[in-house]
Design a protein around this motif. Structure first.
Motif, PDB file in Angstrom:
ATOM      1  N   GLY A   1       0.768  -1.233   0.067  1.00  0.00           N
ATOM      2  CA  GLY A   1       0.158   0.041  -0.102  1.00  0.00           C
ATOM      3  C   GLY A   1       0.546   1.268   0.124  1.00  0.00           C
ATOM      4  O   GLY A   1       0.228   2.281   0.021  1.00  0.00           O
ATOM      5  N   ARG A   2       2.108   1.237   0.068  1.00  0.00           N
ATOM      6  CA  ARG A   2       3.070   2.325  -0.094  1.00  0.00           C
ATOM      7  C   ARG A   2       4.345   1.696  -0.523  1.00  0.00           C
ATOM      8  O   ARG A   2       4.853   0.696  -0.594  1.00  0.00           O
ATOM      9  CB  ARG A   2       3.059   3.008   1.341  1.00  0.00           C
ATOM     10  N   ARG A   3       5.448   2.833  -0.954  1.00  0.00           N
ATOM     11  CA  ARG A   3       6.597   2.359  -1.395  1.00  0.00           C
ATOM     12  C   ARG A   3       7.324   1.869  -0.386  1.00  0.00           C
ATOM     13  O   ARG A   3       7.598   2.796   0.604  1.00  0.00           O
ATOM     14  CB  ARG A   3       7.274   3.463  -2.103  1.00  0.00           C
ATOM     15  N   LEU A   4       8.043   0.886  -0.443  1.00  0.00           N
ATOM     16  CA  LEU A   4       9.155   0.357   0.413  1.00  0.00           C
ATOM     17  C   LEU A   4      10.374   0.495   0.479  1.00  0.00           C
ATOM     18  O   LEU A   4      10.706   0.855  -0.824  1.00  0.00           O
ATOM     19  CB  LEU A   4       8.645  -1.180   0.612  1.00  0.00           C
ATOM     20  N   PRO A   5      11.326   0.667   1.168  1.00  0.00           N
ATOM     21  CA  PRO A   5      12.769   0.961   0.987  1.00  0.00           C
ATOM     22  C   PRO A   5      13.245  -0.154   0.185  1.00  0.00           C
ATOM     23  O   PRO A   5      12.879  -1.248   0.044  1.00  0.00           O
ATOM     24  CB  PRO A   5      13.351   1.124   2.481  1.00  0.00           C
ATOM     25  N   ASN A   6      14.225   0.092  -0.571  1.00  0.00           N
ATOM     26  CA  ASN A   6      15.168  -1.058  -1.120  1.00  0.00           C
ATOM     27  C   ASN A   6      15.566  -2.140  -0.210  1.00  0.00           C
ATOM     28  O   ASN A   6      15.902  -1.878   0.789  1.00  0.00           O
ATOM     29  CB  ASN A   6      16.299  -0.503  -1.879  1.00  0.00           C
ATOM     30  N   GLY A   7      15.354  -3.456  -0.899  1.00  0.00           N
ATOM     31  CA  GLY A   7      15.792  -4.414   0.229  1.00  0.00           C
ATOM     32  C   GLY A   7      14.462  -4.901   1.020  1.00  0.00           C
ATOM     33  O   GLY A   7      15.060  -5.688   1.987  1.00  0.00           O
ATOM     34  N   HIS A   8      13.319  -4.245   1.016  1.00  0.00           N
ATOM     35  CA  HIS A   8      12.353  -4.664   1.519  1.00  0.00           C
ATOM     36  C   HIS A   8      11.454  -5.255   0.708  1.00  0.00           C
ATOM     37  O   HIS A   8      11.156  -5.020  -0.421  1.00  0.00           O
ATOM     38  CB  HIS A   8      11.772  -3.340   2.388  1.00  0.00           C
ATOM     39  N   LYS A   9      10.493  -6.008   1.290  1.00  0.00           N
ATOM     40  CA  LYS A   9       9.362  -6.668   0.383  1.00  0.00           C
ATOM     41  C   LYS A   9       8.157  -7.128   1.530  1.00  0.00           C
ATOM     42  O   LYS A   9       8.307  -7.080   2.525  1.00  0.00           O
ATOM     43  CB  LYS A   9       9.947  -7.908  -0.169  1.00  0.00           C
ATOM     44  N   PRO A  10       7.220  -7.122   0.850  1.00  0.00           N
ATOM     45  CA  PRO A  10       5.740  -7.483   1.625  1.00  0.00           C
ATOM     46  C   PRO A  10       5.175  -8.771   1.264  1.00  0.00           C
ATOM     47  O   PRO A  10       5.537  -9.593   0.365  1.00  0.00           O
ATOM     48  CB  PRO A  10       4.634  -6.352   1.017  1.00  0.00           C
ATOM     49  N   VAL A  11       4.492  -9.439   2.274  1.00  0.00           N
ATOM     50  CA  VAL A  11       3.648 -10.641   2.145  1.00  0.00           C
ATOM     51  C   VAL A  11       2.408 -10.217   2.846  1.00  0.00           C
ATOM     52  O   VAL A  11       2.338  -9.803   3.672  1.00  0.00           O
ATOM     53  CB  VAL A  11       4.390 -11.679   2.681  1.00  0.00           C
ATOM     54  N   VAL A  12       1.295 -10.872   2.126  1.00  0.00           N
ATOM     55  CA  VAL A  12       0.263 -10.613   2.834  1.00  0.00           C
ATOM     56  C   VAL A  12      -0.595 -11.859   2.845  1.00  0.00           C
ATOM     57  O   VAL A  12      -0.510 -12.884   1.867  1.00  0.00           O
ATOM     58  CB  VAL A  12      -0.647  -9.718   1.731  1.00  0.00           C
ATOM     59  N   TYR A  13      -1.313 -12.183   4.157  1.00  0.00           N
ATOM     60  CA  TYR A  13      -2.040 -13.373   4.482  1.00  0.00           C
ATOM     61  C   TYR A  13      -3.435 -12.976   4.478  1.00  0.00           C
ATOM     62  O   TYR A  13      -3.824 -11.985   4.835  1.00  0.00           O
ATOM     63  CB  TYR A  13      -1.484 -13.972   5.532  1.00  0.00           C
ATOM     64  N   GLY A  14      -4.502 -14.068   4.117  1.00  0.00           N
ATOM     65  CA  GLY A  14      -5.731 -13.894   4.353  1.00  0.00           C
ATOM     66  C   GLY A  14      -6.022 -15.131   5.117  1.00  0.00           C
ATOM     67  O   GLY A  14      -5.833 -16.322   4.823  1.00  0.00           O
ATOM     68  N   PHE A  15      -7.152 -14.876   5.837  1.00  0.00           N
ATOM     69  CA  PHE A  15      -7.536 -16.118   6.597  1.00  0.00           C
ATOM     70  C   PHE A  15      -9.168 -15.669   7.348  1.00  0.00           C
ATOM     71  O   PHE A  15      -9.018 -14.511   7.619  1.00  0.00           O
ATOM     72  CB  PHE A  15      -6.704 -16.606   7.992  1.00  0.00           C
ATOM     73  N   PHE A  16      -9.723 -16.717   7.998  1.00  0.00           N
ATOM     74  CA  PHE A  16     -10.941 -16.542   8.627  1.00  0.00           C
ATOM     75  C   PHE A  16     -10.544 -16.788  10.148  1.00  0.00           C
ATOM     76  O   PHE A  16     -10.036 -17.814  10.338  1.00  0.00           O
ATOM     77  CB  PHE A  16     -11.971 -17.270   8.216  1.00  0.00           C
TER      78      PHE A  16
END
Length: 237
Positions: A191-206
């Motif tokens: 949802g926003r720009r991350l610094p170099n060398g960073h990354k996101p992961v998103v999980y979904g669950f109930f």
């Protein structure tokens, strides 16, 4: 007695149809024609609207090495390893079939021996499902709460319905059940720009709607201080 009965399908996850398949659940080959696929969201939206299920997103982002370490640690069976007592299951099912919990049809149509046969069949089905769960490692769960915040063996021995076990789960996980339909949502961004060398992961669950897994998120936030964790409830409409 029957309050200890846990049905074999109690661990079956709900299915959310409007999210992309996770990297751990995507089929390796196309399904044969005619096979039923994932149920669409509309198939159980009414049940969720009644207030039982809550769909969550957990965004994790930070340095690549730390994200990878979290993701590796989080993988597991996705089940709570409660002890299984087939004899107790059979006993509880018999009591349910013949006692106050029985339907009018059962009370009219089943003899005592018929209730015993039903209870035995139920036990057999429960034992088969339990065995399948123990072997379910070909596609491990990508966000296993028990892998992240393990349940002590002393709590597990109490069983899935013991008040002290339920209290421990709600205190440390925020929910008394393992999350359902856990997915890694491929393609989701931070949802926003991350610094170099960073990354996101998103999980979904109930989880059950009244049970927010905030204590578990607080625990992993303390364990991985270099990572950011954002838990958000999502509307299913």
């Amino acid at each position: 007695m029957t309050e200890n009965l846990r049905f074999p399908w109690a661990d079956l996850p709900p299915v959310k149809g409007d999210e992309p398949l996770s990297d751990s659940t995507a089929p390796l080959t196309p399904a044969p024609r005619g096979r039923r696929g994932r149920r669409p969201l509309a198939a159980w939206r009414d049940a969720a609207a009644e207030g039982y299920w809550q769909w969550w997103h957990l965004l994790v982002h930070g340095p690549i090495a730390a994200v990878d370490d979290f993701a590796a640690t989080a993988r597991g069976r996705g089940l709570i390893p409660w002890p299984f007592d087939g004899e107790r299951v059979e006993e509880d099912m018999f009591a349910l079939a013949i006692g106050d919990g029985a339907s009018a049809h059962t009370r009219r149509g089943l003899s005592i021996e018929g209730c015993r046969i039903l209870a035995r069949q139920f036990r057999d089905a429960a034992e088969v499902r339990h065995s399948h769960n123990l072997m379910r490692m070909d596609r491990p769960c990508v966000l296993d709460f028990h892998a992240l915040v393990p349940i002590p063996s002393s709590i597990l021995r109490l069983g899935a319905t013991h008040p002290d076990a339920l209290s421990w789960l709600r205190r440390h996980w925020g929910t008394a059940e393992a999350p359902r339909n856990v997915q890694r949502l491929v393609g989701r961004k931070a949802g926003r720009r991350l610094p170099n060398g960073h990354k996101p992961v998103v999980y979904g669950f109930f989880t059950p709607r009244a049970e927010a897994p905030e204590p578990l998120v607080a625990a992993v936030r303390a364990r991985w201080p270099d990572l950011s964790f954002v838990l958000s409830a999502r509307d299913m409409a």
